[in-house]
Scaffold this motif. Structure first.
Motif, PDB file in Angstrom:
ATOM      1  N   LEU A 199       0.854  -1.189   0.000  1.00 45.37           N
ATOM      2  CA  LEU A 199       0.000   0.000   0.000  1.00 45.37           C
ATOM      3  C   LEU A 199       0.895   1.246   0.000  1.00 45.37           C
ATOM      4  O   LEU A 199       2.110   1.145   0.231  1.00 45.37           O
ATOM      5  CB  LEU A 199      -0.908   0.019   1.242  1.00 45.37           C
ATOM      6  N   THR A 200       0.279   2.383  -0.238  1.00 41.34           N
ATOM      7  CA  THR A 200       1.016   3.651  -0.163  1.00 41.34           C
ATOM      8  C   THR A 200       0.290   4.580   0.804  1.00 41.34           C
ATOM      9  O   THR A 200      -0.891   4.879   0.626  1.00 41.34           O
ATOM     10  CB  THR A 200       1.105   4.319  -1.550  1.00 41.34           C
ATOM     11  N   MET A 201       1.012   5.030   1.856  1.00 48.32           N
ATOM     12  CA  MET A 201       0.410   5.903   2.872  1.00 48.32           C
ATOM     13  C   MET A 201       0.394   7.349   2.392  1.00 48.32           C
ATOM     14  O   MET A 201       1.326   7.812   1.722  1.00 48.32           O
ATOM     15  CB  MET A 201       1.183   5.797   4.192  1.00 48.32           C
ATOM     16  N   LYS A 202      -0.681   8.050   2.759  1.00 48.15           N
ATOM     17  CA  LYS A 202      -0.812   9.462   2.397  1.00 48.15           C
ATOM     18  C   LYS A 202      -0.102  10.325   3.452  1.00 48.15           C
ATOM     19  O   LYS A 202      -0.725  10.824   4.374  1.00 48.15           O
ATOM     20  CB  LYS A 202      -2.285   9.857   2.278  1.00 48.15           C
ATOM     21  N   ASP A 203       1.213  10.426   3.299  1.00 50.43           N
ATOM     22  CA  ASP A 203       1.947  11.350   4.151  1.00 50.43           C
ATOM     23  C   ASP A 203       2.556  12.424   3.249  1.00 50.43           C
ATOM     24  O   ASP A 203       2.198  12.537   2.071  1.00 50.43           O
ATOM     25  CB  ASP A 203       3.005  10.618   4.977  1.00 50.43           C
ATOM     26  N   HIS A 204       3.517  13.169   3.761  1.00 53.19           N
ATOM     27  CA  HIS A 204       4.091  14.268   2.976  1.00 53.19           C
ATOM     28  C   HIS A 204       4.870  13.789   1.763  1.00 53.19           C
ATOM     29  O   HIS A 204       5.125  14.542   0.836  1.00 53.19           O
ATOM     30  CB  HIS A 204       4.999  15.124   3.858  1.00 53.19           C
ATOM     31  N   LYS A 205       5.256  12.500   1.724  1.00 50.09           N
ATOM     32  CA  LYS A 205       6.037  12.007   0.583  1.00 50.09           C
ATOM     33  C   LYS A 205       5.476  10.734  -0.030  1.00 50.09           C
ATOM     34  O   LYS A 205       6.133  10.100  -0.852  1.00 50.09           O
ATOM     35  CB  LYS A 205       7.487  11.769   1.016  1.00 50.09           C
ATOM     36  N   LEU A 206       4.231  10.342   0.343  1.00 54.79           N
ATOM     37  CA  LEU A 206       3.600   9.122  -0.186  1.00 54.79           C
ATOM     38  C   LEU A 206       4.532   7.912  -0.003  1.00 54.79           C
ATOM     39  O   LEU A 206       5.141   7.419  -0.935  1.00 54.79           O
ATOM     40  CB  LEU A 206       3.220   9.285  -1.660  1.00 54.79           C
ATOM     41  N   THR A 207       4.601   7.441   1.245  1.00 51.73           N
ATOM     42  CA  THR A 207       5.527   6.357   1.596  1.00 51.73           C
ATOM     43  C   THR A 207       4.965   5.005   1.184  1.00 51.73           C
ATOM     44  O   THR A 207       3.834   4.648   1.529  1.00 51.73           O
ATOM     45  CB  THR A 207       5.803   6.357   3.114  1.00 51.73           C
ATOM     46  N   ASP A 208       5.770   4.215   0.433  1.00 56.08           N
ATOM     47  CA  ASP A 208       5.396   2.842   0.096  1.00 56.08           C
ATOM     48  C   ASP A 208       5.616   1.954   1.318  1.00 56.08           C
ATOM     49  O   ASP A 208       6.686   1.983   1.944  1.00 56.08           O
ATOM     50  CB  ASP A 208       6.242   2.314  -1.065  1.00 56.08           C
ATOM     51  N   VAL A 209       4.594   1.158   1.674  1.00 59.62           N
ATOM     52  CA  VAL A 209       4.689   0.287   2.850  1.00 59.62           C
ATOM     53  C   VAL A 209       4.207  -1.110   2.493  1.00 59.62           C
ATOM     54  O   VAL A 209       3.505  -1.317   1.501  1.00 59.62           O
ATOM     55  CB  VAL A 209       3.854   0.833   4.030  1.00 59.62           C
ATOM     56  N   LEU A 210       4.601  -2.071   3.322  1.00 58.20           N
ATOM     57  CA  LEU A 210       4.051  -3.428   3.262  1.00 58.20           C
ATOM     58  C   LEU A 210       3.188  -3.614   4.503  1.00 58.20           C
ATOM     59  O   LEU A 210       3.660  -3.508   5.636  1.00 58.20           O
ATOM     60  CB  LEU A 210       5.163  -4.477   3.208  1.00 58.20           C
ATOM     61  N   PHE A 211       1.912  -3.888   4.279  1.00 60.53           N
ATOM     62  CA  PHE A 211       0.899  -4.006   5.317  1.00 60.53           C
ATOM     63  C   PHE A 211       0.943  -5.435   5.876  1.00 60.53           C
ATOM     64  O   PHE A 211       0.782  -6.408   5.152  1.00 60.53           O
ATOM     65  CB  PHE A 211      -0.443  -3.676   4.645  1.00 60.53           C
ATOM     66  N   ASN A 212       1.211  -5.592   7.199  1.00 58.51           N
ATOM     67  CA  ASN A 212       1.195  -6.891   7.867  1.00 58.51           C
ATOM     68  C   ASN A 212       0.232  -6.804   9.046  1.00 58.51           C
ATOM     69  O   ASN A 212       0.292  -5.850   9.837  1.00 58.51           O
ATOM     70  CB  ASN A 212       2.581  -7.273   8.380  1.00 58.51           C
ATOM     71  N   GLY A 213      -0.659  -7.764   9.171  1.00 66.76           N
ATOM     72  CA  GLY A 213      -1.646  -7.693  10.243  1.00 66.76           C
ATOM     73  C   GLY A 213      -2.144  -9.044  10.696  1.00 66.76           C
ATOM     74  O   GLY A 213      -2.023 -10.047   9.998  1.00 66.76           O
TER      75      GLY A 213
END
Length: 671
Positions: free
Chosen positions: A83-97
């Motif tokens: 996913l990509t988080m809506k922060d100041h630089k659009l951070t690419d992340v891997l969602f683990n839950g």
């Protein structure tokens, strides 16, 4: 005094807050119930304002985030969900839950961690550059092998890492090349098609500028994506007749809108002494000027930009021209001028921040100018402007410049060629339909390899144009089936957007006869189709009552007669030069092949190529020579070079014999 449960709770909270990755606790309705400080930092929202909000709203694709969240409930967990988080630089992340439950096993909600993979991507990028260091490590290890077995082990491991990195790099370049070049194929192809319709002068001017821009972009894509070729300095330059003045004017039209937006003045100064038609590489020239003028426009906010072309030297064979782009922009500090042509260099650290760009444009310009024997120079003053100038030499010619808007003259005798096109992109299908209809060929178009095989079992074709990357059954799989299951020898040309060599070896391995790169050049496509379907032979045997057989002539002096205006002295001089230069070149070609001296082989064949058209030798042999150049340059498919060299030797030897006869006939013909 704290209870044991309170201590455990405090310990757990400490662990959660220690994590640098955002961590959220979410209830079954998707509302955030708790989070760590990293979550507050990356979202920029306070803890109080985060609680009770929708978790999905903090991602660029809320629907995709919701799907991942629902997958946790369905499976009990989810791992590495991108996913990509809506922060100041659009951070690419891997969602683990994973779900969490109460003592009775009831699901209370979900705990998720969004792991920032920015650093991981940076490391992956660095791995692609590891080959150079691995090769160095391997060399050191081999030299020190007798001293320390441990060093050899380290080198082997480093080599494996590097090879894996190179494979990943090649695969990435292959995929990226395909994705970019596929739409460019349609853009350039349909621009050519429209240019052949009736247009106003202004429409033709703009469409020519679009096509020229597309051609320059394709060359840029080729050089940037095929990093191995750029790093090795193995750029090749075409030699084709073109009209310099028209070429420069068309290129400058690309900047009209931007110039007007910035209220700048664009001035063109062109030396009228320059011959109308010159021989060189117009696409590379466009790329150089495109970079320099783009640079000038970017760094100029008022005043004017001047593009000048001047004749420096001229003799019977060539001209030396100086091109200059002068602006009234911000200028370059004196201490930065020596570094301005290096990769990723800009005048100051603030330049990129204020004006954008990578600093690669001028480095590319240098790589394009110097291999052609030219020189590039810059003069600049802060707040007054800069002048970038370069010199290039061009051959003079009496040939007409080919018009890119006109299709080649088709051979009216070659007809009834049935073509099967296997291509999944609708725009490319329409383009191929348009081109083949112009050729006068019959054609069927299908969208994947499976349908192509079904067609071949019910209908016969003369040739197949096969895309490589398609759904259901790709081009490689389809070709293997055609060769091994259907036992068909039908000629197959690969349509590839891959500018690296990754897939080309595969094409040969599965039995493809040739390939053509997208965007498709219609003249090259026609030539390849005709040469495979109606393959000319070097020697033809003609039988009659008086002769056992005779070789058909391989030369056609019509071209030479036309260009020399039937001047016998000039014709004899040109034939004499051919007879003088060709045998030594054949010897060098054969010796360099024997010695595997690829640079010498490339050079010898390069010198032979222009003579094929001059002496009217079939274009098939010119194409063979270009293949030898390509293989020698890339050192790929070298097993195919000996056969091509033998054919070139045979045709040149036959041409020499025929030209000796022609020379004596001209010499003995009374004036």
């Amino acid at each position: 005094m704290q209870t044991l449960n309170e201590q455990k709770s405090q310990y757990a909270r400490s662990l959660i807050e220690a994590s640098l990755d955002p961590m959220f606790m979410i209830n079954p309705a998707g509302k955030i119930t708790d989070m760590n400080n990293a979550s507050v930092h990356i979202t920029g929202v306070s803890r109080e304002n985060l609680i009770g909000t929708d978790f999905f709203d903090y991602f660029t694709d809320p629907a995709k985030a919701r799907e991942g969240y629902q997958e946790v409930f369905a499976k009990g967990f989810v791992a590495d969900y991108p996913l990509t988080m809506k922060d100041h630089k659009l951070t690419d992340v891997l969602f683990n839950g994973s779900v969490y439950k109460d003592e009775d096993g009831k699901v209370l909600g979900v705990v998720v961690v969004a792991r920032d993979i920015t650093e991981q991507k940076r490391i992956e990028k660095e791995l692609t550059e590891a080959k150079v260091f691995a090769e160095l490590a391997t060399g050191i290890a081999e030299e020190a092998k007798h001293r320390a077995q441990e060093a050899a082990t380290v080198a082997e491991n480093a080599t494996k890492i590097a090879e894996d990195a190179v494979k990943s790099k090649q695969q990435f370049l292959s995929n990226m090349s395909h994705e970019i070049r596929t739409p460019m194929n349609a853009i350039i192809g349909f621009t050519k098609v429209v240019l052949k319709t009736e247009l106003s002068a202004k429409q033709k001017e703009y469409l020519t500028a679009i096509k020229m821009s597309g051609d320059a972009l394709i060359v840029l894509i080729n050089d940037i994506l095929d990093l191995a070729k750029v790093d090795a300095g193995k750029m090749t330059f075409e030699q084709a007749p073109f009209k310099m003045a028209l070429s420069i004017s068309a290129m400058l039209h690309l900047f009209e809108t931007k110039i007007q937006e910035k209220n700048l003045e664009l001035v063109k100064e062109y030396d009228t002494r320059i011959p109308e038609v010159l021989v060189g590489d117009p696409v590379r020239l466009h790329q150089i000027i495109l970079n320099l003028v783009s640079n000038a426009v970017k760094f100029t906010s008022k005043g004017k930009i001047t593009v000048s072309v001047s004749l420096l030297k001229e003799d019977e064979e060539k001209v030396v021209l100086e091109f200059a782009v002068t602006d009234s922009g911000i200028g370059i500090p004196k201490n930065k001028l020596d570094k301005i042509f290096d990769n990723f260099q800009q005048a100051s650290s603030g330049t990129s921040r204020l004006y954008g760009g990578t600093g690669l444009g001028l480095a590319i310009v240098k790589q394009l100018v110097e291999p052609q024997g030219g020189r590039i120079h810059v003069e600049s003053k802060i707040n007054e402007g800069s002048t970038f100038s370069f010199t290039l030499s061009f051959l003079k010619t009496k040939e007409e410049a080919e018009s890119d808007t006109q299709i080649i003259a088709l051979d009216k005798e070659i007809k009834n060629i049935k073509v099967l096109v296997v291509e999944d992109i609708a725009l490319n299908q329409l383009l191929m339909k348009t081109l083949l209809d112009d050729f006068g060929f019959e054609r069927d178009i299908v969208s994947n390899g499976r349908i192509a095989i079904e067609k071949l079992q019910t209908k016969s074709y003369d040739i197949i144009l096969m895309d490589l990357q398609m759904p259901e059954m790709n081009g490689f799989e389809a070709t293997e089936y055609i060769r091994n299951k259907l036992n068909s020898k039908i000629p197959i040309i690969a349509l590839t957007a891959d500018v690296t060599t990754v897939d080309l070896a595969k094409c040969k391995d599965v039995g493809m006869n040739d390939y053509i790169a997208k965007p498709v050049d219609e003249r090259l496509l026609y030539s390849k189709i005709v040469s495979l379907v109606k393959k000319p032979t070097l020697v033809k045997v003609e039988t009659n009552e008086n002769d056992e057989g005779k070789k058909s002539k391989c030369i056609d002096l019509d071209y030479l007669i036309h260009r020399t205006k039937s001047n016998p002295k000039l014709m004899m001089e040109m034939i004499s030069l051919y007879l003088e230069q060709t045998p030594p070149l054949i010897l060098v070609m054969k010796q360099s092949l024997h010695d595997k001296d690829w640079q010498a082989l490339y050079s010898a064949v390069h010198k032979m190529i222009p003579s094929f058209s001059i002496m009217g030798i079939s274009i098939d042999f010119e194409n063979m020579a270009k293949k030898v150049q390509e293989y020698a340059s890339t050192q790929q498919q070298t097993d195919g070079i000996p056969d091509l060299v033998r054919q070139l030797e045979n045709i040149c030897a036959q041409a020499c014999k025929e030209l000796e006869i022609e020379f004596n006939m001209i010499k003995n013909t009374p004036v």
